[in-house]
Design a protein around this motif. Structure first.
Motif, PDB file in Angstrom:
ATOM      1  N   UNK A 190       7.291   5.779   7.138  1.00 37.55           N
ATOM      2  CA  UNK A 190       6.761   4.437   6.478  1.00 37.55           C
ATOM      3  C   UNK A 190       5.131   4.420   6.494  1.00 37.55           C
ATOM      4  N   UNK A 191       4.658   5.053   7.368  1.00 36.64           N
ATOM      5  CA  UNK A 191       2.963   5.271   7.238  1.00 36.64           C
ATOM      6  C   UNK A 191       2.705   6.551   6.156  1.00 36.64           C
ATOM      7  N   UNK A 192       3.489   7.574   6.048  1.00 33.50           N
ATOM      8  CA  UNK A 192       3.100   8.485   5.239  1.00 33.50           C
ATOM      9  C   UNK A 192       3.059   8.039   3.827  1.00 33.50           C
ATOM     10  N   UNK A 193       4.344   7.366   3.359  1.00 34.12           N
ATOM     11  CA  UNK A 193       4.358   6.820   2.028  1.00 34.12           C
ATOM     12  C   UNK A 193       3.213   5.845   1.870  1.00 34.12           C
ATOM     13  N   UNK A 194       2.611   5.199   2.733  1.00 33.88           N
ATOM     14  CA  UNK A 194       1.636   3.966   2.231  1.00 33.88           C
ATOM     15  C   UNK A 194       0.315   4.713   2.140  1.00 33.88           C
ATOM     16  N   UNK A 195       0.179   6.063   2.468  1.00 38.54           N
ATOM     17  CA  UNK A 195      -1.194   6.633   2.365  1.00 38.54           C
ATOM     18  C   UNK A 195      -1.139   7.455   1.113  1.00 38.54           C
ATOM     19  N   UNK A 196       0.138   7.837   0.628  1.00 36.94           N
ATOM     20  CA  UNK A 196       0.150   8.930  -0.295  1.00 36.94           C
ATOM     21  C   UNK A 196      -0.670   8.007  -1.764  1.00 36.94           C
ATOM     22  N   UNK A 197      -1.179   8.744  -2.769  1.00 36.69           N
ATOM     23  CA  UNK A 197      -1.663   8.093  -4.008  1.00 36.69           C
ATOM     24  C   UNK A 197      -0.496   7.718  -4.959  1.00 36.69           C
ATOM     25  N   UNK A 198      -0.663   6.655  -5.699  1.00 35.52           N
ATOM     26  CA  UNK A 198       0.111   6.439  -6.559  1.00 35.52           C
ATOM     27  C   UNK A 198       0.499   7.575  -7.558  1.00 35.52           C
ATOM     28  N   UNK A 199       1.822   7.643  -7.826  1.00 35.14           N
ATOM     29  CA  UNK A 199       2.530   8.790  -8.671  1.00 35.14           C
ATOM     30  C   UNK A 199       3.043   9.704  -7.731  1.00 35.14           C
ATOM     31  N   UNK A 200       2.540   9.830  -6.466  1.00 34.47           N
ATOM     32  CA  UNK A 200       3.424  10.556  -5.321  1.00 34.47           C
ATOM     33  C   UNK A 200       4.157   9.916  -4.567  1.00 34.47           C
TER      34      UNK A 200
END
Length: 310
Positions: A190-200
């Motif tokens: 949940x946290x990882x996905x929120x921190x990635x850049x758009x398109x990742x």
């Protein structure tokens, strides 16, 4: 978000950001895919990987109070919490699933918890399943003499932990198109996905069977951020029968990966993640030219493997 400079937490001296290591693996190379290892196992010798990222904000929120948390007999989370308590000088109480364990000698994992000063409280499995219900939780805390303690949920996954894990995604921005992580309770994903850049995108590999993690991860993001964040998905095929199940095929795969790359492979989470990625690459799940990062969330606990092989 808690940082390593948060008072008290700074004494633990984490290595952040954790290093990213590219490895050459012919199973990925022939598909035109690069494999990166996000070495969260090197953050801290005792609060390893996502345990650091999830526990640090909760320890800061506890503000010196005793901490009570939950786990099974081989819980990495219980060991990490106990170690944190010893290092920071705060009392810890571990509520352990399975009252039948109370009269037996402690296994090596629980013995480590006890040696680090954690007071263990065993509960029957029906009560443990109901621990998220307010009345049941209150009864557990009362029986454990922990009514004034700061409560950290099983696996450490709550809104504070999810916000702490957002830094994992931020550290990987621009490094990989896909980032994969093994999942127990969904907080790291949940946290990882929120921190990635758009398109990742983030990919979760559940280590438990049951198909419940999509709803849990979604609920954690709502609690932490008010709604869904980032692009993430789950592949439920690689739990190998459930938590703490390490069949011979998986153990052999992990041993081969260790031989290829000189990386000690933790069996309960990391082996299933890497096995899943090798399978997905073989299926053509990633386009040529893709960089895939695998989050190495832990290291082997020395006494675990022989007890868990099926």
């Amino acid at each position: 978000m808690t940082s390593p400079d948060t008072p008290g937490i700074a004494a633990l001296r984490p290595r952040l950001p954790s290093p990213v290591q590219e490895v050459v693996d012919d199973r990925f190379e022939r598909r035109g895919v690069r494999l990166l290892l996000k070495r969260d196992d090197l953050i801290h010798p005792e609060l390893i990987g996502n345990k650091w990222r999830k526990l640090a904000p909760n320890l800061a929120a506890a503000a010196g109070r005793a901490v009570v948390t939950f786990g099974g007999a081989w819980s990495n989370h219980l060991r990490a919490t106990a170690a944190a308590g010893r290092l920071l000088g705060i009392p810890t109480i571990g509520v352990v699933r399975g009252d039948e364990l109370a009269g037996r000698p402690l296994n090596p994992s629980l013995a480590r918890c006890a040696a680090d000063g954690m007071r263990l409280h065993f509960v029957d499995r029906a009560t443990y399943r109901g621990k998220s219900e307010p009345r049941t939780l209150a009864g557990i805390l009362r029986a454990a003499d922990a009514e004034e303690a700061y409560v950290v949920p099983e696996g450490g996954s709550n809104a504070e932990a999810v916000r702490g894990c957002r830094a994992l995604g931020a550290e990987l921005r621009g490094r990989a198109e896909a980032v994969a992580v093994a999942c127990g309770t969904g907080g790291t994903l949940a946290g990882l996905a929120a921190g990635l850049a758009p398109g990742e995108r983030a990919l979760g590999v559940p280590v438990l069977k049951g198909g419940f993690l999509a709803a849990e991860t979604d609920a954690l993001q709502r609690a932490a951020f008010g709604g869904r964040r980032g692009t993430w998905s789950l592949d439920e095929r690689f739990h190998c029968g459930g938590y703490a199940r390490v069949p011979a095929e998986l153990d052999a795969f992990a041993a081969d990966f260790e031989h290829r790359h000189g990386l000690p492979v933790e069996r309960l989470y990391v082996a299933k993640l890497l096995y899943g990625l090798v399978t997905l690459v073989g299926e053509g799940a990633f386009p040529r030219g893709t960089a895939v990062a695998a989050v190495i969330t832990g290291r082997p606990f020395p006494e675990t493997s022989a007890h868990l092989l099926l």
